[in-house]
Motif scaffolding. Sequence first.
Motif, mmCIF file in Angstrom:
data_model
loop_
_atom_site.group_PDB
_atom_site.id
_atom_site.type_symbol
_atom_site.label_atom_id
_atom_site.label_comp_id
_atom_site.label_asym_id
_atom_site.label_seq_id
_atom_site.Cartn_x
_atom_site.Cartn_y
_atom_site.Cartn_z
ATOM 1 N N LYS A 125 -4.919 4.930 -2.157
ATOM 2 C CA LYS A 125 -6.229 5.537 -1.997
ATOM 3 C C LYS A 125 -6.364 6.786 -2.856
ATOM 4 N N LYS A 126 -7.542 6.977 -3.423
ATOM 5 C CA LYS A 126 -7.807 8.166 -4.218
ATOM 6 C C LYS A 126 -8.054 9.355 -3.300
ATOM 7 N N LEU A 145 -6.548 -4.337 3.567
ATOM 8 C CA LEU A 145 -7.052 -3.047 4.060
ATOM 9 C C LEU A 145 -7.824 -3.222 5.365
ATOM 10 N N ILE A 203 -12.794 -0.167 -6.405
ATOM 11 C CA ILE A 203 -11.432 -0.280 -6.916
ATOM 12 C C ILE A 203 -11.451 -0.094 -8.421
ATOM 13 N N GLY A 263 -1.482 -0.854 -4.325
ATOM 14 C CA GLY A 263 -2.676 -0.041 -4.234
ATOM 15 C C GLY A 263 -2.425 1.287 -3.559
ATOM 16 N N TYR A 267 -10.044 3.192 -4.294
ATOM 17 C CA TYR A 267 -8.627 2.899 -4.458
ATOM 18 C C TYR A 267 -8.283 2.603 -5.912
ATOM 19 N N LEU A 299 0.847 -1.189 0.000
ATOM 20 C CA LEU A 299 0.000 0.000 0.000
ATOM 21 C C LEU A 299 0.885 1.242 0.000
ATOM 22 N N GLU A 328 -0.937 7.281 -1.963
ATOM 23 C CA GLU A 328 -2.124 7.697 -2.722
ATOM 24 C C GLU A 328 -2.120 7.098 -4.119
ATOM 25 N N ALA A 329 -3.270 7.182 -4.773
ATOM 26 C CA ALA A 329 -3.515 6.463 -6.018
ATOM 27 C C ALA A 329 -2.538 6.817 -7.131
#
Length: 293
Positions: free
Chosen positions: A201-202, A237, A251, A199, A209, A167, A170-171
């Motif tokens: 996150k937006k 997550l 997603i 991955g 994501y 992770l 950000e996206a």
Amino acid sequence: MPFKLPFKQVDVFTSEGFKGNPVAVINCLGINESEVTKDQLQAVANWTNLSETTFIFKPSSDQFDYKLRIFTPKNELPFAGHPTIGSCKAFLEFTNQIGKKDVVYQECGVGRVELTIKGKLISFQGEQTIVEDIADDVAKGYAQTLGVTPIETVKLLKVGPNWVVILVDEAQLCYNSNPDFAKISQISNVNDHTGIILGGKKKGTTNEYEMRAFAPVINVDEDPVCGSGALAFIRYLKDAEKIEATSEIKITQGGRLGRNGQISGIVKVHEDGKYTYHVGGDSLTVIEGQILL
């Protein structure tokens, strides 16, 4: 004499043709599984040259609707996400059961997989995910192959395929990553990993994501839209307390490959306190015909 079998190519995790992830599905319900060899099935999968090709056989018992065997161009898999959804769609079409079933039970290498059908959305349940730590040097090696800095501990998620989940903050960092596929393959081969799920996150969203899946060790440098990877990512997550149970996760995947995959996921809590993880999406058949096997 070869068998002439019904064939479909289904585009998965999309409602728009040629924007999802294709799977080739061969209907073997009319023959016995013993009448074909693994080498024959593998040869077909090598020829289609898709990330996965599946074969629908009669199940071993009446607790299943069908048995599914899943092949990459290189080997057989016990489970894979987008082939499971695409094959379920094809099975319903092959057997004229579209709109007639709410639940389908698939037999495959990981046992029984439950699929739920709600309108066009087909979702599979994955509850037997295994989470393991990996060595720091292996985690750092994978991160270096991607040119990223993980923001949480890198974990191994065994969901049939063995996905290493990373992770990032950000996206856009996920989207911009330019992997070193040769090095990923080398590390994956040594450690018996399928590959990496990356991955991020937006910005400005709660549970949206961007995700990418890299599996060069099985001849799939980047999977356009990956269901088993989404299952691993959602479990990751949840364990990292980034999402809450009963919250819908959205997603997107495949933008770097000219696709627009849309995956929906949810974590459900049951009365006994156990969690189950569900991944789904739309799919549509784009090719129909026959294949000689």
